[in-house]
Scaffold this active site. Structure first.
Site, short mmCIF file in Angstrom:
data_model
loop_
_atom_site.label_atom_id
_atom_site.label_comp_id
_atom_site.label_asym_id
_atom_site.label_seq_id
_atom_site.Cartn_x
_atom_site.Cartn_y
_atom_site.Cartn_z
N CYS A 1 0.84 -1.20 0.00
CA CYS A 1 0.00 0.00 0.00
C CYS A 1 0.87 1.25 0.00
CB CYS A 1 -0.88 -0.01 1.25
SG CYS A 1 -1.87 1.49 1.42
N CYS B 1 -8.62 0.60 -0.17
CA CYS B 1 -7.61 0.12 0.77
C CYS B 1 -7.30 -1.33 0.42
CB CYS B 1 -8.19 0.22 2.18
SG CYS B 1 -7.34 -0.75 3.41
N GLN C 1 -16.86 -11.62 13.10
CA GLN C 1 -15.43 -11.59 12.83
C GLN C 1 -15.15 -10.84 11.53
OE1 GLN C 1 -12.68 -12.54 14.35
NE2 GLN C 1 -13.47 -13.66 16.11
N CYS D 1 -8.69 -11.05 21.47
CA CYS D 1 -8.04 -10.38 20.35
C CYS D 1 -6.91 -9.48 20.83
CB CYS D 1 -9.05 -9.60 19.51
SG CYS D 1 -9.84 -8.29 20.44
#
Ligand SMILES: C[S@@+](CC[C@H](N)C(=O)[O-])C[C@H]1O[C@@H](n2cnc3c(N)ncnc32)[C@H](O)[C@@H]1O
Length: 416
Positions: free
Chosen positions: A80, A165, A234, A373
């Site tokens: 990116c 993105c 998720q 997480c």
């Protein structure tokens, strides 16, 4: 050793650093003149030139590597153009190969367990299918002052008009980028498994649905799910199945008729396969109403979000052994049917916390399976449960957030 007293602000200072190990948060640790420098865009073993971006005021500061003097063999060209110093804050490891990213995350999980729970353990972070790009199905964008959606720079309010993105799921952002939004608003985007994009504009505390019908269609655990797009699901398309498999492995065999708790259960992703494990065939009437004493098993799902509990009620209507309790775990815990043979807990990022971990331990379950997480929260919860006689017996970790520092863990603790 006492940290040297900091008198001068190091912000904007240029440093040459030998980069040490990775640390939790998407940076590595280096040292300069006795101070710890958390350096982003670098890799362990590299020598870099770095600019201090923030002076922590005490023994540490933060810096961005702006030139690599000796590169790690794990370094790659970022996919990116917005990755790197001063760029988008969404990704931390675009400059590391995918295999190296998993090793960095494994090192972080191992380090957190060692430091916060006193547990030395080899950790492997497992790859999910699909590669490091095009996986993010849920995303929040900020809006520039002139109405363009973008992403925020790292630790900044600045909105970068990044366009599409590369980690977003294919097609997730196109309808969002095609139109203008209320300046300074935020946009919550969901691209569901059917490919439909749902977007809600958040402005001055209100939610305005703008794209899609607001119902996300997903597939996981061998079932079809329909849930409000704002309910938890998720983010990576393969994460739900990976988590379910790891949880079931942690739960192990359950006696038919057993009681299982699914705390922070969302729309029932974990409760559904648990219901099959506890022998959930039958009618509601065969289940004891005030405890897990009926001949059929029971899964007690606790969830505070009304949108998620409504979805659980509908998605699990064919599983009468699942009892959905709407409420905050810490408030409703004492009134739940039990005793549970196993407790599955999948709390938000901050984890259970010491007090709740202690209360869960007092329920007498043979196993507690934690989904986390945040490796720091996981390690703290594992440490708290260990104080009450639970030992870490299994750990799976998944690269459910490639290019970022985030990692999803499933830990199994056994009563000793
Ligand atoms: C990480 S998600 C897990 C959801 C579900 N286990 C899944 O995998 O789809 C955490 C869930 O906990 C819920 N939650 C947050 N705080 C809670 C609380 N104090 N008590 C009950 N549920 C809570 C959130 O709404 C969210 O659905």
């Amino acid at each position: 050793m006492t940290a040297p007293r900091q008198t001068l602000d190091w912000t904007d200072r240029l440093l040459e650093l030998d980069v040490g190990p990775v640390a939790h948060g998407g940076h590595c640790v280096a040292r300069s003149e006795g101070r710890v420098v958390f350096v982003r865009h670098a890799l362990p073993g590299e020598r870099v030139r770095a600019v201090v971006t923030e002076d922590g005021g005490g023994s540490f500061c933060r810096a961005d590597a702006v030139a690599v003097l000796t590169a790690s063999p794990d370094r790659v060209e970022p996919a990116c153009p917005w990755a790197g110093p001063g760029g988008c804050g969404g990704c931390d490891w675009q400059h590391a190969s995918p295999a190296a990213q998993r090793q960095l995350k494994a090192a972080v999980v191992a380090e957190q367990l060692a430091r916060l729970a006193g547990i030395e353990r080899e950790v492997t972070v497992e790859e999910l299918p699909g590669g490091p790009l095009g996986w993010r199905t849920r995303m929040r964008m900020a809006v520039t002052d002139d109405g363009r959606p973008g992403l925020r720079a790292h630790r900044s309010h600045e909105v970068l008009p990044v366009g599409d993105c590369p980690i977003a799921a294919p097609g997730a952002l196109l309808p969002v980028l095609e139109r203008s939004w209320t300046p300074t608003a935020e946009v919550e985007i969901v691209r569901d498994a059917a490919g439909e994009v749902h977007a809600v504009e958040l402005f001055e505390g209100e939610r305005h649905p703008e794209l899609g019908d607001g119902t996300a269609h997903e597939r996981a655990a061998g079932r079809a799910w329909e849930l409000p797009a704002e309910a938890f699901w998720q983010v990576h398309p393969h994460a739900a199945d990976a988590v379910v498999d790891a949880v079931l492995e942690g739960v192990g065999d359950l006696e038919p008729g057993a009681c299982a708790w699914d705390l922070y259960g969302g729309a029932g992703l974990i409760a559904a396969p648990l219901a099959e494990r506890v022998g959930a065939v039958g009618t509601v009437g065969t289940v004891g109403s005030d405890g897990c004493t009926g001949s059929q098993g029971r899964v007690v799902l606790v969830e505070s979000d009304p949108a998620a509990t409504a979805a659980a009620g509908e998605c699990l209507a064919d599983l009468p052994a699942v009892q959905v309790v709407r409420g905050r775990v810490e408030k409703v815990l004492h009134g739940l049917p039990g005793p549970p043979a196993v407790i599955v807990a999948d709390p938000p990022r901050k984890g259970l916390g010491r007090r709740l971990a202690g209360e869960l331990a007092r329920q007498g379950a043979a196993r507690i399976v934690l989904v986390a997480c945040d490796p720091a929260a996981l390690a703290r919860d594992v440490a708290a449960l260990a104080e009450h006689g639970y030992a870490l017996a299994g750990l799976r970790a998944f690269d459910a957030f490639p290019m970022t520092h985030h990692v999803e863990c499933v830990a199994t603790l056994l009563a000793t």
